[in-house]
Scaffold this motif. Structure first.
Motif, PDB file in Angstrom:
ATOM      1  N   LYS A   1      -3.613  -9.390  -7.781  1.00  0.00           N
ATOM      2  CA  LYS A   1      -4.813  -9.074  -8.572  1.00  0.00           C
ATOM      3  C   LYS A   1      -5.808  -8.258  -7.745  1.00  0.00           C
ATOM      4  O   LYS A   1      -6.438  -7.341  -8.261  1.00  0.00           O
ATOM      5  CB  LYS A   1      -5.451 -10.352  -9.106  1.00  0.00           C
ATOM      6  CG  LYS A   1      -4.638 -10.995 -10.214  1.00  0.00           C
ATOM      7  CD  LYS A   1      -5.331 -12.195 -10.789  1.00  0.00           C
ATOM      8  CE  LYS A   1      -4.469 -12.945 -11.755  1.00  0.00           C
ATOM      9  NZ  LYS A   1      -4.091 -12.246 -12.942  1.00  0.00           N
ATOM     10  N   GLN A   2      -5.933  -8.564  -6.452  1.00  0.00           N
ATOM     11  CA  GLN A   2      -6.835  -7.810  -5.584  1.00  0.00           C
ATOM     12  C   GLN A   2      -6.342  -6.375  -5.392  1.00  0.00           C
ATOM     13  O   GLN A   2      -7.130  -5.436  -5.389  1.00  0.00           O
ATOM     14  CB  GLN A   2      -6.990  -8.508  -4.230  1.00  0.00           C
ATOM     15  CG  GLN A   2      -7.997  -7.837  -3.308  1.00  0.00           C
ATOM     16  CD  GLN A   2      -9.399  -7.778  -3.912  1.00  0.00           C
ATOM     17  OE1 GLN A   2      -9.923  -8.787  -4.363  1.00  0.00           O
ATOM     18  NE2 GLN A   2      -9.995  -6.594  -3.928  1.00  0.00           N
TER      19      GLN A   2
ATOM     20  N   PRO B   1      -6.689   2.863 -14.212  1.00  0.00           N
ATOM     21  CA  PRO B   1      -6.477   1.522 -14.766  1.00  0.00           C
ATOM     22  C   PRO B   1      -5.283   0.841 -14.099  1.00  0.00           C
ATOM     23  O   PRO B   1      -4.242   1.470 -13.892  1.00  0.00           O
ATOM     24  CB  PRO B   1      -6.205   1.759 -16.247  1.00  0.00           C
ATOM     25  CG  PRO B   1      -6.343   3.212 -16.494  1.00  0.00           C
ATOM     26  CD  PRO B   1      -6.530   3.914 -15.197  1.00  0.00           C
ATOM     27  N   ALA B   2      -5.471  -0.422 -13.760  1.00  0.00           N
ATOM     28  CA  ALA B   2      -4.395  -1.173 -13.095  1.00  0.00           C
ATOM     29  C   ALA B   2      -4.518  -2.651 -13.417  1.00  0.00           C
ATOM     30  O   ALA B   2      -5.621  -3.161 -13.631  1.00  0.00           O
ATOM     31  CB  ALA B   2      -4.456  -0.954 -11.589  1.00  0.00           C
ATOM     32  N   GLU B   3      -3.382  -3.304 -13.444  1.00  0.00           N
ATOM     33  CA  GLU B   3      -3.325  -4.752 -13.619  1.00  0.00           C
ATOM     34  C   GLU B   3      -2.348  -5.319 -12.617  1.00  0.00           C
ATOM     35  O   GLU B   3      -1.327  -4.697 -12.321  1.00  0.00           O
ATOM     36  CB  GLU B   3      -2.878  -5.126 -15.039  1.00  0.00           C
ATOM     37  CG  GLU B   3      -3.945  -4.905 -16.075  1.00  0.00           C
ATOM     38  CD  GLU B   3      -3.605  -5.559 -17.399  1.00  0.00           C
ATOM     39  OE1 GLU B   3      -3.116  -6.709 -17.394  1.00  0.00           O
ATOM     40  OE2 GLU B   3      -3.827  -4.900 -18.418  1.00  0.00           O
ATOM     41  N   GLY B   4      -2.670  -6.510 -12.115  1.00  0.00           N
ATOM     42  CA  GLY B   4      -1.783  -7.198 -11.199  1.00  0.00           C
ATOM     43  C   GLY B   4      -1.266  -8.474 -11.832  1.00  0.00           C
ATOM     44  O   GLY B   4      -2.039  -9.256 -12.377  1.00  0.00           O
TER      45      GLY B   4
ATOM     46  N   ASN C   1       0.813  -1.224   0.000  1.00  0.00           N
ATOM     47  CA  ASN C   1       0.000   0.000   0.000  1.00  0.00           C
ATOM     48  C   ASN C   1       0.840   1.265   0.000  1.00  0.00           C
ATOM     49  O   ASN C   1       0.448   2.266  -0.602  1.00  0.00           O
ATOM     50  CB  ASN C   1      -0.977  -0.009   1.178  1.00  0.00           C
ATOM     51  CG  ASN C   1      -2.093  -1.012   0.959  1.00  0.00           C
ATOM     52  OD1 ASN C   1      -2.478  -1.285  -0.171  1.00  0.00           O
ATOM     53  ND2 ASN C   1      -2.608  -1.570   2.035  1.00  0.00           N
ATOM     54  N   GLN C   2       1.996   1.239   0.648  1.00  0.00           N
ATOM     55  CA  GLN C   2       2.880   2.410   0.633  1.00  0.00           C
ATOM     56  C   GLN C   2       3.352   2.700  -0.790  1.00  0.00           C
ATOM     57  O   GLN C   2       3.382   3.855  -1.222  1.00  0.00           O
ATOM     58  CB  GLN C   2       4.097   2.178   1.534  1.00  0.00           C
ATOM     59  CG  GLN C   2       3.772   2.116   3.007  1.00  0.00           C
ATOM     60  CD  GLN C   2       5.004   1.814   3.840  1.00  0.00           C
ATOM     61  OE1 GLN C   2       6.020   2.473   3.693  1.00  0.00           O
ATOM     62  NE2 GLN C   2       4.903   0.813   4.699  1.00  0.00           N
ATOM     63  N   LEU C   3       3.707   1.654  -1.504  1.00  0.00           N
ATOM     64  CA  LEU C   3       4.192   1.829  -2.878  1.00  0.00           C
ATOM     65  C   LEU C   3       3.068   2.249  -3.815  1.00  0.00           C
ATOM     66  O   LEU C   3       3.228   3.143  -4.646  1.00  0.00           O
ATOM     67  CB  LEU C   3       4.829   0.527  -3.369  1.00  0.00           C
ATOM     68  CG  LEU C   3       6.013   0.014  -2.551  1.00  0.00           C
ATOM     69  CD1 LEU C   3       6.439  -1.357  -3.045  1.00  0.00           C
ATOM     70  CD2 LEU C   3       7.161   0.987  -2.600  1.00  0.00           C
ATOM     71  N   ILE C   4       1.918   1.608  -3.656  1.00  0.00           N
ATOM     72  CA  ILE C   4       0.776   1.899  -4.532  1.00  0.00           C
ATOM     73  C   ILE C   4       0.301   3.329  -4.337  1.00  0.00           C
ATOM     74  O   ILE C   4      -0.075   3.995  -5.305  1.00  0.00           O
ATOM     75  CB  ILE C   4      -0.349   0.867  -4.282  1.00  0.00           C
ATOM     76  CG1 ILE C   4       0.099  -0.509  -4.812  1.00  0.00           C
ATOM     77  CG2 ILE C   4      -1.645   1.305  -4.942  1.00  0.00           C
ATOM     78  CD1 ILE C   4      -0.793  -1.654  -4.401  1.00  0.00           C
ATOM     79  N   THR C   5       0.346   3.831  -3.114  1.00  0.00           N
ATOM     80  CA  THR C   5      -0.070   5.207  -2.842  1.00  0.00           C
ATOM     81  C   THR C   5       0.740   6.197  -3.677  1.00  0.00           C
ATOM     82  O   THR C   5       0.184   7.127  -4.278  1.00  0.00           O
ATOM     83  CB  THR C   5       0.083   5.537  -1.340  1.00  0.00           C
ATOM     84  OG1 THR C   5      -0.765   4.659  -0.602  1.00  0.00           O
ATOM     85  CG2 THR C   5      -0.277   6.965  -1.034  1.00  0.00           C
TER      86      THR C   5
ATOM     87  N   ASP D   1      -8.410  -3.057  -6.349  1.00  0.00           N
ATOM     88  CA  ASP D   1      -8.629  -1.975  -5.385  1.00  0.00           C
ATOM     89  C   ASP D   1      -8.256  -0.618  -5.982  1.00  0.00           C
ATOM     90  O   ASP D   1      -8.950   0.375  -5.751  1.00  0.00           O
ATOM     91  CB  ASP D   1      -7.826  -2.211  -4.104  1.00  0.00           C
ATOM     92  CG  ASP D   1      -8.338  -3.397  -3.297  1.00  0.00           C
ATOM     93  OD1 ASP D   1      -9.458  -3.889  -3.572  1.00  0.00           O
ATOM     94  OD2 ASP D   1      -7.602  -3.854  -2.394  1.00  0.00           O
ATOM     95  N   VAL D   2      -7.166  -0.563  -6.737  1.00  0.00           N
ATOM     96  CA  VAL D   2      -6.753   0.692  -7.380  1.00  0.00           C
ATOM     97  C   VAL D   2      -7.827   1.143  -8.371  1.00  0.00           C
ATOM     98  O   VAL D   2      -8.201   2.324  -8.408  1.00  0.00           O
ATOM     99  CB  VAL D   2      -5.382   0.539  -8.086  1.00  0.00           C
ATOM    100  CG1 VAL D   2      -5.089   1.729  -8.986  1.00  0.00           C
ATOM    101  CG2 VAL D   2      -4.279   0.365  -7.067  1.00  0.00           C
ATOM    102  N   VAL D   3      -8.344   0.206  -9.140  1.00  0.00           N
ATOM    103  CA  VAL D   3      -9.374   0.530 -10.134  1.00  0.00           C
ATOM    104  C   VAL D   3     -10.640   1.036  -9.442  1.00  0.00           C
ATOM    105  O   VAL D   3     -11.196   2.063  -9.828  1.00  0.00           O
ATOM    106  CB  VAL D   3      -9.690  -0.697 -11.025  1.00  0.00           C
ATOM    107  CG1 VAL D   3     -10.897  -0.432 -11.914  1.00  0.00           C
ATOM    108  CG2 VAL D   3      -8.478  -1.079 -11.856  1.00  0.00           C
TER     109      VAL D   3
END
Length: 149
Positions: A71-72, A84-87, A15-19, A76-78
């Protein structure tokens, strides 16, 4: 920066990185690619005979859990940010695997975590972030990771 890759090593720091990636993607109308690189199970018969089956079974189970988590995180980002996001879970050597996806998806920036390590340990281990910068020739944003409690 239309394509931002978030390299997740440990889920507790994801979550720190995704933020940070989300903030950048908002400014650039970018897409986020969340990946985790894990060790691949050997596929040839001789390699599989070298170790007990439960090791391969455990690695397969761990990879399935990691793939679901990645993938989750993308979903969550989407849903939360409308970005747009892909895991993707990639099996194989880290630098080579990231290099492959950077080329395939035209990645403009990599967001990765950085954790302070022991100086002695660093003398005897490879510096994967430096290897990535040298190999890929694209920017790498190193995020100082904070211990989540």
């Amino acid at each position: 920066m239309k394509n931002i890759l978030v390299a997740v090593d440990r889920p507790k720091y994801a979550n720190q990185l995704i933020t940070h990636a989300v903030q950048l993607a908002k400014f650039t109308d970018g897409k986020i690619w969340i990946i985790h690189v894990s060790a691949a199970n050997p596929t040839d018969l001789l390699s599989r005979e070298a170790g007990p089956q439960f090791i391969y079974d455990k690695r397969t189970e761990d990879n399935q859990k990691s793939a679901e988590l990645i993938k989750q995180l993308a979903l969550d980002v989407v849903t939360q940010y409308n970005i747009p996001a892909e895991g993707i879970l990639i099996e194989g050597p880290m630098v080579k695997s990231i290099k492959k996806i950077v080329k395939e998806q035209n990645i403009d920036l990599i967001v990765a975590g950085h954790k302070k390590r022991n100086l002695i340990l660093e003398l005897f281990t490879e510096n994967k972030k430096k290897d990535l910068i040298d190999e890929l020739q694209i920017p790498l944003l190193a995020i100082p990771l904070v211990e989540v409690k």
